[in-house]
Design an enzyme around this catalytic site. Structure first.
Site, PDB file in Angstrom:
ATOM      1  N   LYS A 171       0.831  -1.207   0.000  1.00  0.00           N
ATOM      2  CA  LYS A 171       0.000   0.000   0.000  1.00  0.00           C
ATOM      3  C   LYS A 171       0.868   1.260   0.000  1.00  0.00           C
ATOM      4  O   LYS A 171       0.650   2.179  -0.800  1.00  0.00           O
ATOM      5  CB  LYS A 171      -0.901   0.011   1.246  1.00  0.00           C
ATOM      6  CG  LYS A 171      -1.556   1.360   1.519  1.00  0.00           C
ATOM      7  CD  LYS A 171      -2.467   1.316   2.725  1.00  0.00           C
ATOM      8  CE  LYS A 171      -1.812   1.661   4.039  1.00  0.00           C
ATOM      9  NZ  LYS A 171      -1.511   3.082   4.252  1.00  0.00           N
ATOM     10  N   ASN A 172       1.846   1.306   0.895  1.00  0.00           N
ATOM     11  CA  ASN A 172       2.622   2.536   1.058  1.00  0.00           C
ATOM     12  C   ASN A 172       3.616   2.771  -0.085  1.00  0.00           C
ATOM     13  O   ASN A 172       4.203   3.848  -0.175  1.00  0.00           O
ATOM     14  CB  ASN A 172       3.355   2.538   2.405  1.00  0.00           C
ATOM     15  CG  ASN A 172       2.395   2.794   3.558  1.00  0.00           C
ATOM     16  OD1 ASN A 172       1.216   3.058   3.339  1.00  0.00           O
ATOM     17  ND2 ASN A 172       2.900   2.706   4.782  1.00  0.00           N
TER      18      ASN A 172
ATOM     19  N   ASP B 140       4.809   0.931  12.123  1.00  0.00           N
ATOM     20  CA  ASP B 140       3.626   0.239  11.603  1.00  0.00           C
ATOM     21  C   ASP B 140       3.556  -1.224  12.034  1.00  0.00           C
ATOM     22  O   ASP B 140       2.595  -1.914  11.705  1.00  0.00           O
ATOM     23  CB  ASP B 140       3.595   0.329  10.066  1.00  0.00           C
ATOM     24  CG  ASP B 140       3.185   1.714   9.574  1.00  0.00           C
ATOM     25  OD1 ASP B 140       2.764   2.537  10.398  1.00  0.00           O
ATOM     26  OD2 ASP B 140       3.296   1.958   8.352  1.00  0.00           O
TER      27      ASP B 140
ATOM     28  N   ARG C  32       0.750  14.876  13.439  1.00  0.00           N
ATOM     29  CA  ARG C  32       1.338  14.651  12.112  1.00  0.00           C
ATOM     30  C   ARG C  32       1.373  15.889  11.217  1.00  0.00           C
ATOM     31  O   ARG C  32       0.638  15.994  10.242  1.00  0.00           O
ATOM     32  CB  ARG C  32       0.610  13.508  11.400  1.00  0.00           C
ATOM     33  CG  ARG C  32       0.755  12.205  12.119  1.00  0.00           C
ATOM     34  CD  ARG C  32       0.026  11.075  11.429  1.00  0.00           C
ATOM     35  NE  ARG C  32       0.791  10.491  10.333  1.00  0.00           N
ATOM     36  CZ  ARG C  32       0.400   9.411   9.675  1.00  0.00           C
ATOM     37  NH1 ARG C  32      -0.742   8.834   9.984  1.00  0.00           N
ATOM     38  NH2 ARG C  32       1.122   8.909   8.714  1.00  0.00           N
TER      39      ARG C  32
ATOM     40  N   ARG D   5      -8.551  -0.506   4.742  1.00  0.00           N
ATOM     41  CA  ARG D   5      -7.660   0.495   4.148  1.00  0.00           C
ATOM     42  C   ARG D   5      -6.321  -0.131   3.779  1.00  0.00           C
ATOM     43  O   ARG D   5      -5.663   0.351   2.858  1.00  0.00           O
ATOM     44  CB  ARG D   5      -7.391   1.624   5.147  1.00  0.00           C
ATOM     45  CG  ARG D   5      -8.588   2.483   5.447  1.00  0.00           C
ATOM     46  CD  ARG D   5      -8.192   3.658   6.296  1.00  0.00           C
ATOM     47  NE  ARG D   5      -7.058   4.351   5.669  1.00  0.00           N
ATOM     48  CZ  ARG D   5      -6.363   5.301   6.242  1.00  0.00           C
ATOM     49  NH1 ARG D   5      -6.668   5.702   7.448  1.00  0.00           N
ATOM     50  NH2 ARG D   5      -5.366   5.880   5.617  1.00  0.00           N
TER      51      ARG D   5
ATOM     52  N   CYS E 220      -4.965  13.234  13.023  1.00  0.00           N
ATOM     53  CA  CYS E 220      -5.449  11.881  12.735  1.00  0.00           C
ATOM     54  C   CYS E 220      -5.314  11.079  14.009  1.00  0.00           C
ATOM     55  O   CYS E 220      -4.771  11.557  15.000  1.00  0.00           O
ATOM     56  CB  CYS E 220      -4.681  11.241  11.592  1.00  0.00           C
ATOM     57  SG  CYS E 220      -3.090  10.603  12.064  1.00  0.00           S
TER      58      CYS E 220
HETATM   59  C1  UD1 Z   1       4.481   7.017   6.397  1.00  0.00           C
HETATM   60  C2  UD1 Z   1       3.589   5.798   6.238  1.00  0.00           C
HETATM   61  C3  UD1 Z   1       3.022   5.370   7.595  1.00  0.00           C
HETATM   62  C4  UD1 Z   1       4.165   5.163   8.587  1.00  0.00           C
HETATM   63  C5  UD1 Z   1       5.091   6.376   8.631  1.00  0.00           C
HETATM   64  C6  UD1 Z   1       6.326   6.155   9.491  1.00  0.00           C
HETATM   65  C7  UD1 Z   1       2.665   6.077   4.008  1.00  0.00           C
HETATM   66  C8  UD1 Z   1       1.480   6.368   3.158  1.00  0.00           C
HETATM   67  N1  UD1 Z   1       2.505   6.143   5.339  1.00  0.00           N
HETATM   68  O1  UD1 Z   1       3.671   8.072   6.903  1.00  0.00           O
HETATM   69  O2  UD1 Z   1       2.299   4.160   7.419  1.00  0.00           O
HETATM   70  O3  UD1 Z   1       3.631   4.939   9.872  1.00  0.00           O
HETATM   71  O4  UD1 Z   1       5.543   6.710   7.303  1.00  0.00           O
HETATM   72  O5  UD1 Z   1       7.040   5.060   9.035  1.00  0.00           O
HETATM   73  O6  UD1 Z   1       3.716   5.726   3.519  1.00  0.00           O
HETATM   74  N2  UD1 Z   1       6.711  14.790  10.551  1.00  0.00           N
HETATM   75  C9  UD1 Z   1       6.882  16.122  10.820  1.00  0.00           C
HETATM   76  N3  UD1 Z   1       6.749  17.024   9.788  1.00  0.00           N
HETATM   77  C10 UD1 Z   1       6.458  16.618   8.520  1.00  0.00           C
HETATM   78  C11 UD1 Z   1       6.302  15.247   8.259  1.00  0.00           C
HETATM   79  C12 UD1 Z   1       6.446  14.346   9.293  1.00  0.00           C
HETATM   80  O7  UD1 Z   1       7.148  16.524  11.956  1.00  0.00           O
HETATM   81  O8  UD1 Z   1       6.345  17.474   7.630  1.00  0.00           O
HETATM   82  C13 UD1 Z   1       6.852  13.815  11.654  1.00  0.00           C
HETATM   83  C14 UD1 Z   1       5.567  13.002  11.881  1.00  0.00           C
HETATM   84  O9  UD1 Z   1       4.658  13.673  12.694  1.00  0.00           O
HETATM   85  C15 UD1 Z   1       6.131  11.758  12.529  1.00  0.00           C
HETATM   86  C16 UD1 Z   1       7.490  11.575  11.821  1.00  0.00           C
HETATM   87  O10 UD1 Z   1       7.814  12.855  11.278  1.00  0.00           O
HETATM   88  O11 UD1 Z   1       6.361  11.981  13.895  1.00  0.00           O
HETATM   89  C17 UD1 Z   1       7.503  10.555  10.728  1.00  0.00           C
HETATM   90  O12 UD1 Z   1       6.428  10.782   9.843  1.00  0.00           O
HETATM   91  P1  UD1 Z   1       6.497  10.418   8.289  1.00  0.00           P
HETATM   92  O13 UD1 Z   1       7.658   9.520   8.048  1.00  0.00           O
HETATM   93  O14 UD1 Z   1       6.401  11.666   7.509  1.00  0.00           O
HETATM   94  O15 UD1 Z   1       5.155   9.578   8.104  1.00  0.00           O
HETATM   95  P2  UD1 Z   1       4.203   9.571   6.864  1.00  0.00           P
HETATM   96  O16 UD1 Z   1       4.983   9.774   5.614  1.00  0.00           O
HETATM   97  O17 UD1 Z   1       3.032  10.438   7.129  1.00  0.00           O
END
Ligand code: UD1
Length: 419
Positions: A22-23, A306, A122, A398, A117
């Site tokens: 999925k990801n 995850d 996030r 999902r 969420c």
């Molecule tokens: C992706 C995965 C999700 C997984 C996560 C961490 C997808 C669709 N989803 O989510 O399943 O749990 O990686 O492995 O691939 N953060 C910030 N600022 C930002 C972006 C992120 O502070 O602009 C923080 C987030 O709040 C979190 C951390 O960075 O604490 C990691 O998040 P991130 O790796 O960005 O997760 P996603 O890409 O949303």
């Protein structure tokens, strides 16, 4: 709303096919915005999130065909609209992945801010700061991110202060069409990012450093068509490894790749689970009791956040205690009270939980608030005495393709009750 009913106590054995990730599929679909196409993705999973991304891309003007029997998604055409509406983005945070490609190819994007969420606040600040570094202007208006780069993006050196999967993907896609060279430093190294980079290169991008935390992108003028197989879902594989382990069973996870699982195999082995790599999959066996094992979530190749809820379910029936520390998301223990309703002994404070193993869990009606939390309850139910009913199954849909069919095929007593 559908519910899933599990009567526990059956040992799983047989073969579990692992679907496409999925990801990986979600950013790959967003990458279709960078080209006229067609972009053909094979090994595509049939999941609610995939349907949501398809709906978003259709709203933007792309043609998206999902041939479910052939597991193939074909995307073609260019965006006619650059607005990702709130109604779709609030359903799925990964919608933010259209931002980079839209600005890079069309010079403009309007994407609803995802908002909070179930697993934390996030933020998307890293995505936005990165785009600004590439020369876009960013404004917030009425809950929407307005990004503009009328003259196109320009390559830059971006050092991420924190590892982010989504921000790495968004900026990687944007940089493929930027003028000159972009360097992404402290980039996320999750296998899904490697998969995206490989596909972008097949489309004509020039990305180096794939698999490392420093990606170097030489911008090109345009990207072309490609056909790309989506990698197997490492989280689904890890989840089924825990399912087999919690029942003391033995099974082959067909298509799973050990190297993509990061620290999960090492941790499972410490907990008493045997894993061996086959030519096309991974064999899992749990011959003796489970052993309490500590774990801390980390970016890849560390132990995936995850997989945290699923591993916790396993530790609920292990011998001894286990300390589980969540370092990625601040609010990711919502499965704890539900597991406790099934007889688990867990104490948690802040980012850490102590799980004291019990000999048996017992079935109960439970519900969950996110994808991985829901599946941890299914795992606990497989090992519990009696019947468990898991409600709010839409979370599972999902991210887990045909979960009740896959588990029933290896001997679980599980059924879906449709409303
Ligand atoms: C992706 C995965 C999700 C997984 C996560 C961490 C997808 C669709 N989803 O989510 O399943 O749990 O990686 O492995 O691939 N953060 C910030 N600022 C930002 C972006 C992120 O502070 O602009 C923080 C987030 O709040 C979190 C951390 O960075 O604490 C990691 O998040 P991130 O790796 O960005 O997760 P996603 O890409 O949303």
């Amino acid at each position: 709303m559908d519910r899933i009913v599990v009567r526990g106590g059956r040992r799983l054995s047989g073969v579990i096919p692992i679907s496409g990730a999925k990801n990986a599929a979600l950013p790959l679909m967003a990458a279709a915005l960078l080209t006229e196409g067609p972009l053909v993705l094979t090994n595509a999973p049939d999941l609610a999130d995939i349907a949501t991304m398809a709906a978003l891309l259709r709203t933007l003007g792309l043609t998206v065909e999902h041939d479910k029997a052939a597991r193939r998604i074909t995307l073609r055409g260019s965006a006619r609209d650059v607005t990702a509406p709130y109604d779709i983005v609030r359903k799925m945070r990964a919608s933010i992945l259209v931002l980079g490609p839209l600005v890079a190819r069309h010079g403009r994007a309007r994407v609803s801010l995802p908002g909070g969420c179930a697993i934390g606040t996030r933020p998307v600040d890293l995505h936005l700061k990165g785009l600004e570094a590439l020369g876009a202007t960013i404004a917030l208006d009425g809950g929407y991110i307005e990004a503009a780069a009328p003259k196109g993006l320009t390559g830059a050196r971006i050092v991420f202060p924190k590892v982010s999967v989504g921000a790495t993907e968004n900026l990687l896609m944007a940089a493929t069409l930027a003028r000159g060279r972009t360097e992404l430093v402290n980039a996320a190294r999750e296998p899904e990012i490697g998969d995206l980079a490989e596909c972008l290169n097949e489309m004509g991008a020039r990305i180096g450093g794939i698999g490392t935390d420093r990606l170097v992108i030489e911008g090109v003028d345009s990207l072309g068509p490609a056909e790309h197989p989506i990698i197997p879902d490492r989280i689904e594989a890890g989840t089924y490894a825990c399912a087999v382990a919690i029942t003391g069973g033995e099974a082959v996870l067909k298509g799973a790749r050990m190297a993509d699982l990061g620290a999960v195999p090492r941790t499972l082995r410490e907990a008493g689970v045997e894993l061996s790599e086959l030519r096309d999959g991974v064999r899992v066996r749990r011959p003796n009791g489970l052993i309490g094992t500590d774990v801390m979530t980390e970016p890849f190749p560390g132990f995936a956040t995850d997989m945290q809820a699923q591993f916790m379910a396993l530790m609920c029936v292990a011998e001894g205690a286990s300390m589980i520390t969540e370092t990625i998301f601040e609010n990711r223990f919502m499965h704890v009270p539900e597991l406790m309703r099934m007889g688990a002994r867990i104490n948690y404070h802040g980012a850490s939980a102590i799980v004291r193993g019990v000999p048996k869990l017992s079935g109960a009606p439970v519900m969950a608030t996110d994808l991985r939390a829901s599946v941890s309850l299914i795992l606990a139910a497989l090992a519990a005495e009696g019947q468990t009913t898991v409600s709010r199954v839409y979370h599972l849909d999902r991210g887990y393709e045909a979960i009740e069919r896959k588990l029933a095929a290896v001997g679980a007593d599980i059924e879906r009750l449709r409303d």
